[in-house]
Design an enzyme around this catalytic site. Structure first.
Site, PDB file in Angstrom:
ATOM      1  N   TYR A 145     -13.335  10.530   1.658  1.00  0.00           N
ATOM      2  CA  TYR A 145     -14.475  10.345   2.562  1.00  0.00           C
ATOM      3  C   TYR A 145     -14.044  10.623   4.003  1.00  0.00           C
ATOM      4  CZ  TYR A 145     -12.984   5.793   4.443  1.00  0.00           C
ATOM      5  OH  TYR A 145     -12.311   4.798   5.098  1.00  0.00           O
TER       6      TYR A 145
ATOM      7  N   GLN B 127      -9.249   0.506  11.904  1.00  0.00           N
ATOM      8  CA  GLN B 127      -8.784  -0.551  10.988  1.00  0.00           C
ATOM      9  C   GLN B 127      -8.678  -1.889  11.730  1.00  0.00           C
ATOM     10  OE1 GLN B 127      -6.965   1.631   7.331  1.00  0.00           O
ATOM     11  NE2 GLN B 127      -5.319   1.153   8.697  1.00  0.00           N
TER      12      GLN B 127
ATOM     13  N   HIS C 232     -12.894  12.599   7.153  1.00  0.00           N
ATOM     14  CA  HIS C 232     -11.958  13.723   7.290  1.00  0.00           C
ATOM     15  C   HIS C 232     -10.714  13.351   6.481  1.00  0.00           C
ATOM     16  CE1 HIS C 232      -8.982  16.377   8.986  1.00  0.00           C
ATOM     17  NE2 HIS C 232      -9.860  16.944   9.800  1.00  0.00           N
TER      18      HIS C 232
ATOM     19  N   ALA D 149     -15.353   9.232  10.816  1.00  0.00           N
ATOM     20  CA  ALA D 149     -16.057   8.083  11.414  1.00  0.00           C
ATOM     21  C   ALA D 149     -16.178   8.284  12.916  1.00  0.00           C
ATOM     22  CB  ALA D 149     -15.279   6.809  11.100  1.00  0.00           C
TER      23      ALA D 149
ATOM     24  N   TYR E   1       0.039   4.459  -2.280  1.00  0.00           N
ATOM     25  CA  TYR E   1      -0.094   5.837  -1.822  1.00  0.00           C
ATOM     26  C   TYR E   1       0.853   6.763  -2.590  1.00  0.00           C
ATOM     27  CZ  TYR E   1      -2.411   3.434   2.061  1.00  0.00           C
ATOM     28  OH  TYR E   1      -3.235   2.632   2.805  1.00  0.00           O
TER      29      TYR E   1
ATOM     30  N   ALA F  89     -20.479   3.419  10.809  1.00  0.00           N
ATOM     31  CA  ALA F  89     -21.386   4.541  10.540  1.00  0.00           C
ATOM     32  C   ALA F  89     -22.166   4.273   9.256  1.00  0.00           C
ATOM     33  CB  ALA F  89     -20.574   5.829  10.375  1.00  0.00           C
TER      34      ALA F  89
ATOM     35  N   ARG G 278       0.823  -1.221   0.000  1.00  0.00           N
ATOM     36  CA  ARG G 278       0.000   0.000   0.000  1.00  0.00           C
ATOM     37  C   ARG G 278       0.858   1.273   0.000  1.00  0.00           C
ATOM     38  NH1 ARG G 278      -3.478  -3.456   2.536  1.00  0.00           N
ATOM     39  NH2 ARG G 278      -2.922  -3.046   4.694  1.00  0.00           N
TER      40      ARG G 278
ATOM     41  N   THR H  30     -14.903  -0.052  13.083  1.00  0.00           N
ATOM     42  CA  THR H  30     -14.054   0.543  14.121  1.00  0.00           C
ATOM     43  C   THR H  30     -14.444  -0.110  15.442  1.00  0.00           C
ATOM     44  OG1 THR H  30     -13.898   2.662  12.948  1.00  0.00           O
ATOM     45  CG2 THR H  30     -13.448   2.716  15.312  1.00  0.00           C
TER      46      THR H  30
END
Ligand SMILES: C[S@@+](CC[C@H](N)C(=O)[O-])C[C@H]1O[C@@H](n2cnc3c(N)ncnc32)[C@H](O)[C@@H]1O
Length: 281
Positions: free
Chosen positions: A111, A185, A113, A143, A89, A226, A85, A254
């Site tokens: 999505y 996560q 913040h 979230a 990134y 959420a 990853r 979460t």
């Protein structure tokens, strides 16, 4: 004089290095309804919008407000590909910076913040600033903000701590079990290779064993998700800590662990402040 004119023509036809601009905005968790007016305005006027949102509904909503929306999702590993990853990134940051360098107003819409448990916006802003471009971040509803609202908890009552679940495992974090503990996560707990998209029962058992130093095995913990679409309800599943390895965990889960101990007063500080325990509300 001639040279000056030439310089002027060049600078008009080729944008100078510092003309581009990068704004990273958060779209909130809930489709269309949790974005700030300012963030939405930037999306509307952007030359290019890069997006990382949770579903096709959110992607289509963005498409309706800007004609050039490019999803960053395509940089993640394909189903049969092994890709770190970190590479994903850095490719995302490159794609973003390539457009900024062309002198465009680039908006990244993430999505939640854009800067909470999310590194790409921070990396892109840092790189843009290092190259002399104006760049900033606008907050979004995360979230965590939704979690406190849906669970009816004021984190200010006893305080709270947040950790990324794998970091919590790999480093010597000592949770304060008088406060609420969030593990982000959780579905990736212990996945240190940055190549997999899920954890294993064995890794979750190690996490539970680790947590049992501070929390009894029958301590209630909450798996929280959420709602992101109008027809959804938030997922609020309370289970015993010992059942965590067998729970259904998703990339958007979460874990919230309520306190297992009451706050205690710091007598030394009370003495220094000249306060007696019975005067504290
Ligand atoms: C890479 S972080 C992104 C967080 C995001 N920037 C924010 O502001 O909330 C991904 C983690 O955020 C949390 N998360 C994402 N979507 C969620 C949701 N719908 N409900 C609860 N937690 C969520 C989960 O812990 C998930 O593993």
């Amino acid at each position: 004089m001639l040279q000056d004119q030439n310089t002027e023509i060049t600078s008009k036809s080729e944008p100078s290095k510092n003309v581009g601009r990068l704004v990273c905005v958060g779209t909130g968790m809930h489709l269309a309804g949790q974005i700030s007016t300012l963030s939405k305005s930037y999306i509307e006027i952007a030359d290019v919008v890069f997006s990382l949102v949770t579903d096709g509904f959110a992607a289509r909503w963005l498409d309706a407000i800007n004609a050039d929306v490019r999803s960053l999702q395509s940089f993640y590993a394909k189903p049969d590909e092994v890709k770190n990853r970190r590479d994903t990134y850095s490719e995302m940051v490159n794609a973003i910076l390539t457009e900024v360098r062309k002198g465009k107003l680039v908006v990244c819409a993430f999505y939640g913040h854009p800067g909470i448990f999310a590194c790409v916006a921070h990396m892109a802003i840092k790189q843009a600033r290092a190259e002399g471009f104006e760049s900033n971040m606008l907050p979004g509803i995360s979230a965590e903000a939704c979690l406190w609202a849906d669970l009816g908890i004021d984190p200010g009552n006893v305080g709270h701590q947040s950790f990324e679940a794998t970091q919590f495992l790999l480093y010597n974090h000592i949770p304060n079990n008088c406060t609420h503990l969030l593990l982000w996560q959780i579905a990736l707990a212990g996945e240190h290779t940055l190549t997999q998209f899920s954890t294993t029962t064995a890794k979750l058992e190690i996490l539970v064993d680790h947590l049992s130093q501070w929390y009894p095995l029958d301590h209630p913990v909450v798996i929280y998700e959420a709602a992101t679409l109008p027809f959804q309800q938030p997922r609020i599943d309370t289970i015993a800590l010992s059942d965590l390895p067998f729970a259904e965990l998703r990339s958007i889960s979460t874990l919230m662990i309520p306190p297992s101990k009451k706050l205690t007063l710091n007598q030394q500080i009370l003495d220094k402040l000249g306060i007696t325990a019975d005067t504290i509300g």
